[in-house]
Design an enzyme around this catalytic site. Structure first.
Site, PDB file in Angstrom:
ATOM      1  N   TYR A 186      12.480 -10.877  30.848  1.00  0.00           N
ATOM      2  CA  TYR A 186      11.381 -10.984  31.803  1.00  0.00           C
ATOM      3  C   TYR A 186      11.619 -12.185  32.719  1.00  0.00           C
ATOM      4  CZ  TYR A 186       8.605  -7.648  29.025  1.00  0.00           C
ATOM      5  OH  TYR A 186       8.138  -6.533  28.367  1.00  0.00           O
TER       6      TYR A 186
ATOM      7  N   GLY B 109      -1.568   0.193  36.393  1.00  0.00           N
ATOM      8  CA  GLY B 109      -2.607  -0.245  37.331  1.00  0.00           C
ATOM      9  C   GLY B 109      -3.325   0.879  38.033  1.00  0.00           C
TER      10      GLY B 109
ATOM     11  N   SER C 273       1.546  -1.036  29.430  1.00  0.00           N
ATOM     12  CA  SER C 273       0.980  -0.349  30.597  1.00  0.00           C
ATOM     13  C   SER C 273      -0.210   0.529  30.221  1.00  0.00           C
ATOM     14  CB  SER C 273       2.055   0.499  31.291  1.00  0.00           C
ATOM     15  OG  SER C 273       3.086  -0.299  31.804  1.00  0.00           O
ATOM     16  N   PRO C 274      -1.198  -0.001  29.484  1.00  0.00           N
ATOM     17  CA  PRO C 274      -2.342   0.816  29.066  1.00  0.00           C
ATOM     18  C   PRO C 274      -3.236   1.254  30.216  1.00  0.00           C
ATOM     19  CG  PRO C 274      -2.758  -1.491  28.583  1.00  0.00           C
ATOM     20  CD  PRO C 274      -1.327  -1.408  29.026  1.00  0.00           C
ATOM     21  N   LEU C 275      -3.073   0.630  31.378  1.00  0.00           N
ATOM     22  CA  LEU C 275      -3.860   1.011  32.554  1.00  0.00           C
ATOM     23  C   LEU C 275      -3.046   1.886  33.503  1.00  0.00           C
ATOM     24  CD1 LEU C 275      -5.641  -2.401  33.199  1.00  0.00           C
ATOM     25  CD2 LEU C 275      -6.553  -0.374  32.052  1.00  0.00           C
TER      26      LEU C 275
ATOM     27  N   GLY D 239      -8.277   2.652  39.531  1.00  0.00           N
ATOM     28  CA  GLY D 239      -8.843   3.326  40.690  1.00  0.00           C
ATOM     29  C   GLY D 239      -8.523   2.672  42.011  1.00  0.00           C
ATOM     30  N   LYS D 240      -7.756   1.583  41.983  1.00  0.00           N
ATOM     31  CA  LYS D 240      -7.531   0.842  43.225  1.00  0.00           C
ATOM     32  C   LYS D 240      -6.599   1.552  44.195  1.00  0.00           C
ATOM     33  CE  LYS D 240      -4.021  -2.167  41.097  1.00  0.00           C
ATOM     34  NZ  LYS D 240      -3.742  -3.561  40.694  1.00  0.00           N
TER      35      LYS D 240
ATOM     36  N   LEU E 132      -4.945   3.471  36.825  1.00  0.00           N
ATOM     37  CA  LEU E 132      -6.206   3.889  36.218  1.00  0.00           C
ATOM     38  C   LEU E 132      -7.383   2.997  36.594  1.00  0.00           C
ATOM     39  CD1 LEU E 132      -4.883   4.918  32.704  1.00  0.00           C
ATOM     40  CD2 LEU E 132      -6.022   6.420  34.342  1.00  0.00           C
TER      41      LEU E 132
END
Length: 325
Positions: A53, A210, A205-207, A214-215, A212
């Site tokens: 990273y 990014g 990456s549970p969203l 809604g952006k 999910l």
């Protein structure tokens, strides 16, 4: 924050983890410090990083922050080794490389041990038993307290987890893989293997990268990962029509619960069977604080079922009983 056991081990971690993928690259020291402090203040303990990273900068930055901001003993440090910046060979699971990489990680982190050390990926060019032996050596020498893997498919996880249960070997505590309403592939074989072997799942990456939140519904915000030259290819696969329908469902559920799409998506994956702690990466401390405020939310069963239905992956033979097909 609630603490959970990682798999069938005594290691307890916060049920939301802090990811550091962008630290030292897109996230500077000031923003990283604010994130770590906010996470610690909220009762978070699990901090996830990797030797690659930021080319090592994420670990180096985390080490500096622990030295002056958050006590080392208050954190559950997780790092990974095995990924290499070589286009011809993306993984190196040789015992020599892995143990050298761990020593380098410890030097950058400024600590004599990590709480969880994971193989970052399966290396088809190295015998799996050799890679796993590096985990045993790391635990036996005190450089790691627990061991796990990341990005292993179902048969790889089943083989590794079963091998480690034999002889004087270190039980696998966790497996880190991408898992969200937009990526439910782990439910096919990885999750059943993890449940059977007592390995805790750490969703990355549970969203949905990014999406999910809604952006991206009205386009790509200029300050988002989707607008970043380095991260745009990472986000783009989840901007298709199928993903859009799932995001719409998440938004509808959020409206009905008077909460945010972020909270709905994160609570869904956090409370899935076999999941120990989703790893959340944020661009700012404000975004992270918003994610951490999901602690008090539990989704009603009917909302979970609706989200399950709209995002259901196609799993047929041989994953389902052939007689039902």
């Amino acid at each position: 924050m609630e603490q959970r056991h990682l798999g069938r081990t005594g290691l307890r971690v916060s049920r939301i983890g802090l990811g550091t993928l962008t630290w030292g690259r897109d996230t500077d020291e000031h923003d990283a410090a604010e994130q770590l402090k906010a996470f610690w203040d909220a009762g978070g303990t699990l901090v996830d990083t990797a030797d690659v990273y930021g080319g090592g900068e994420a670990e180096y930055l985390l080490g500096r922050l622990m030295d002056r901001l958050v006590p080392r003993q208050d954190l559950v440090l997780s790092t990974k080794a095995g990924s290499v910046p070589d286009p011809d060979r993306r993984t190196d699971g040789s015992r020599g490389h892995l143990l050298a990489a761990l020593d380098d990680s410890l030097a950058r982190l400024g600590t004599d041990h990590v709480d969880l050390w994971q193989l970052h990926a399966y290396d088809p060019y190295t015998p799996l038993e050799e890679s796993l032996q590096a985990l045993d050596i790391a635990v036996r020498t005190g450089r790691a307290r627990y061991a796990g893997v990341a990005n292993f498919c179902g048969w790889q996880l089943a083989k590794a987890g079963t091998w480690q249960l034999g002889g004087d070997r270190t039980r696998l505590a966790g497996a880190q893989l991408e898992y969200s309403l937009l990526q439910r592939g782990v439910e096919r074989e990885v999750l059943p293997a993890a449940l059977d072997l007592g390995i805790g799942l750490l969703p990355s990456s549970p969203l949905g990268r990014g999406v999910l939140t809604g952006k991206y519904r009205a386009g790509t915000p200029t300050d988002s990962r989707g607008a970043s030259e380095t991260m745009a290819p990472f986000v783009e696969p989840y901007l298709d029509d199928a993903a859009g329908r799932i995001v719409d469902a998440v938004t509808t559920a959020a409206d009905g619960l008077a909460t945010t799409p972020l909270h709905v998506a994160l609570a869904w994956v956090r409370d899935r069977p076999g999941v120990t702690a989703p790893i959340v990466g944020a661009r700012t401390a404000r975004q992270l604080t918003a994610a951490l405020s999901v602690e008090t939310l539990s989704l009603p069963d009917e909302i979970c079922r609706a989200l399950d239905d709209v995002s259901a992956p196609v799993h047929r033979y041989p994953d389902h009983d052939w007689s039902t097909l």
